[in-house]
Design a protein around this motif. Sequence first.
Motif, PDB file in Angstrom:
ATOM      1  N   PRO A  99     -13.977 -55.038 -60.507  1.00 55.49           N
ATOM      2  CA  PRO A  99     -14.969 -54.464 -59.808  1.00 55.49           C
ATOM      3  C   PRO A  99     -13.630 -53.087 -58.464  1.00 55.49           C
ATOM      4  O   PRO A  99     -12.621 -53.090 -58.809  1.00 55.49           O
ATOM      5  CB  PRO A  99     -15.129 -55.012 -58.263  1.00 55.49           C
ATOM      6  N   GLY A 100     -14.384 -51.893 -58.401  1.00 57.46           N
ATOM      7  CA  GLY A 100     -14.228 -50.984 -57.306  1.00 57.46           C
ATOM      8  C   GLY A 100     -13.635 -49.851 -57.670  1.00 57.46           C
ATOM      9  O   GLY A 100     -11.990 -49.092 -57.796  1.00 57.46           O
ATOM     10  N   ILE A 101     -13.035 -50.296 -59.617  1.00 58.59           N
ATOM     11  CA  ILE A 101     -12.180 -49.208 -60.708  1.00 58.59           C
ATOM     12  C   ILE A 101     -12.782 -48.501 -61.949  1.00 58.59           C
ATOM     13  O   ILE A 101     -13.410 -49.441 -61.968  1.00 58.59           O
ATOM     14  CB  ILE A 101     -10.677 -49.385 -60.683  1.00 58.59           C
ATOM     15  N   ILE A 102     -13.102 -47.397 -62.375  1.00 60.54           N
ATOM     16  CA  ILE A 102     -13.044 -47.110 -63.064  1.00 60.54           C
ATOM     17  C   ILE A 102     -12.517 -45.929 -64.003  1.00 60.54           C
ATOM     18  O   ILE A 102     -11.446 -45.291 -63.312  1.00 60.54           O
ATOM     19  CB  ILE A 102     -15.133 -46.405 -63.076  1.00 60.54           C
ATOM     20  N   ALA A 103     -12.476 -46.217 -64.959  1.00 58.15           N
ATOM     21  CA  ALA A 103     -11.403 -44.695 -66.502  1.00 58.15           C
ATOM     22  C   ALA A 103     -12.551 -43.313 -66.494  1.00 58.15           C
ATOM     23  O   ALA A 103     -13.820 -44.692 -67.149  1.00 58.15           O
ATOM     24  CB  ALA A 103     -10.744 -45.588 -67.295  1.00 58.15           C
ATOM     25  N   VAL A 104     -12.447 -42.209 -66.437  1.00 62.42           N
ATOM     26  CA  VAL A 104     -12.846 -41.946 -67.062  1.00 62.42           C
ATOM     27  C   VAL A 104     -12.645 -40.955 -67.755  1.00 62.42           C
ATOM     28  O   VAL A 104     -11.771 -40.628 -68.030  1.00 62.42           O
ATOM     29  CB  VAL A 104     -13.528 -40.566 -65.331  1.00 62.42           C
ATOM     30  N   ASN A 105     -13.607 -39.615 -69.082  1.00 58.94           N
ATOM     31  CA  ASN A 105     -12.225 -38.909 -69.961  1.00 58.94           C
ATOM     32  C   ASN A 105     -12.219 -38.248 -68.828  1.00 58.94           C
ATOM     33  O   ASN A 105     -12.920 -37.229 -67.647  1.00 58.94           O
ATOM     34  CB  ASN A 105     -13.896 -38.089 -70.437  1.00 58.94           C
ATOM     35  N   GLY A 106     -10.955 -36.881 -68.859  1.00 58.88           N
ATOM     36  CA  GLY A 106     -10.093 -35.980 -68.417  1.00 58.88           C
ATOM     37  C   GLY A 106     -10.887 -35.115 -68.130  1.00 58.88           C
ATOM     38  O   GLY A 106     -10.574 -34.638 -66.996  1.00 58.88           O
ATOM     39  N   ASP A 107     -12.340 -34.824 -68.566  1.00 56.36           N
ATOM     40  CA  ASP A 107     -12.978 -33.326 -68.213  1.00 56.36           C
ATOM     41  C   ASP A 107     -14.058 -34.175 -67.161  1.00 56.36           C
ATOM     42  O   ASP A 107     -15.240 -32.575 -67.193  1.00 56.36           O
ATOM     43  CB  ASP A 107     -13.529 -32.535 -69.081  1.00 56.36           C
ATOM     44  N   SER A 108     -14.303 -35.152 -67.015  1.00 55.08           N
ATOM     45  CA  SER A 108     -15.736 -35.842 -66.414  1.00 55.08           C
ATOM     46  C   SER A 108     -14.853 -35.739 -64.759  1.00 55.08           C
ATOM     47  O   SER A 108     -14.282 -35.231 -64.232  1.00 55.08           O
ATOM     48  CB  SER A 108     -16.134 -37.136 -66.309  1.00 55.08           C
ATOM     49  N   ASN A 109     -16.391 -35.327 -64.213  1.00 54.14           N
ATOM     50  CA  ASN A 109     -16.139 -35.379 -62.800  1.00 54.14           C
ATOM     51  C   ASN A 109     -17.321 -36.032 -62.002  1.00 54.14           C
ATOM     52  O   ASN A 109     -16.988 -35.841 -60.744  1.00 54.14           O
ATOM     53  CB  ASN A 109     -17.341 -33.524 -62.085  1.00 54.14           C
ATOM     54  N   PHE A 110     -16.874 -36.772 -62.497  1.00 56.18           N
ATOM     55  CA  PHE A 110     -17.180 -38.678 -61.647  1.00 56.18           C
ATOM     56  C   PHE A 110     -16.368 -38.754 -60.422  1.00 56.18           C
ATOM     57  O   PHE A 110     -15.197 -38.162 -59.744  1.00 56.18           O
ATOM     58  CB  PHE A 110     -16.820 -39.486 -62.583  1.00 56.18           C
ATOM     59  N   PHE A 111     -17.588 -38.748 -59.365  1.00 53.79           N
ATOM     60  CA  PHE A 111     -17.234 -38.848 -58.064  1.00 53.79           C
ATOM     61  C   PHE A 111     -18.020 -40.282 -57.559  1.00 53.79           C
ATOM     62  O   PHE A 111     -18.733 -40.370 -57.493  1.00 53.79           O
ATOM     63  CB  PHE A 111     -17.008 -38.033 -57.297  1.00 53.79           C
TER      64      PHE A 111
END
Length: 270
Positions: free
Chosen positions: A77-89
Amino acid sequence: MDREEDVDQNRLSEVLSDILKCEGFFMEHVHVFRSECLLSEKISKDLFGITEIKCGSAMAEGSQILGSDMDIMQVSPGIIAVNGDSNFFDEKMHILKEVMDHCLPGYTRLLVHRLNPKSNFLPDIQTIIKKDGNSLYLSSEEYLKTFKNVRTKSWTFPYGKANFYSHGPCTTASMYNLKGISNNIEYDMTCGIKCHSWPVAATEWIHRPRLMGWPSSDIAEKIASFPVHVMPVGDPNSDISSMQWRFAFSYAERELIWYFSDIQFSVTFY
């Protein structure tokens, strides 16, 4: 002559079907195991806040092959991996970016993008971060060491005893002297980090032509909605293996097996 061969072939199929039923294999039985798998995952999530993915022939596929183990991935929990161009926050999550340069297909490195003090990720993320040049990456090697240490110390099982050994990204608990059970049982436990989306290279699978029509486009679209994870294991031939993570499509693989026909299931597992 052809008719006699057809009769023999049909008879052979009937005999095989009867043998499988005698061994405890019939689809109603398999459906019960699958339902049990989903229910246990929901209980873990709703009551304890733990996301677990159960796979492997004994638990998820319901095949109950002799010697089958139970595979469990616990999602951090509490961690996530995103694609290089993602703006996830998300202010409650550590955010890592997938960096696939210097990696074979199926592997990635996890670049530290944003660390958030409100994250409930354990252990202290600073202890498993390694520097490469001017960048910081999450070390799969250090992460796995911590997970294995925690699992072997925290594992409790009141109905028997357990030995532990490691192979790849998994810690195996081999349980014996079980009350009321004559056979030993093995659990393969590993950990993973959820990805915000599928890796770009894998999206081709969703829409690729399928000459035999399996899986159907509806099933493929459903599977595409399932999350993907990364596991702490790198390419063994890479110089940066300790910094690499392998993509895991556990939900997708399990769902494909659950859509097997009776014949596909029998041929695959028996």
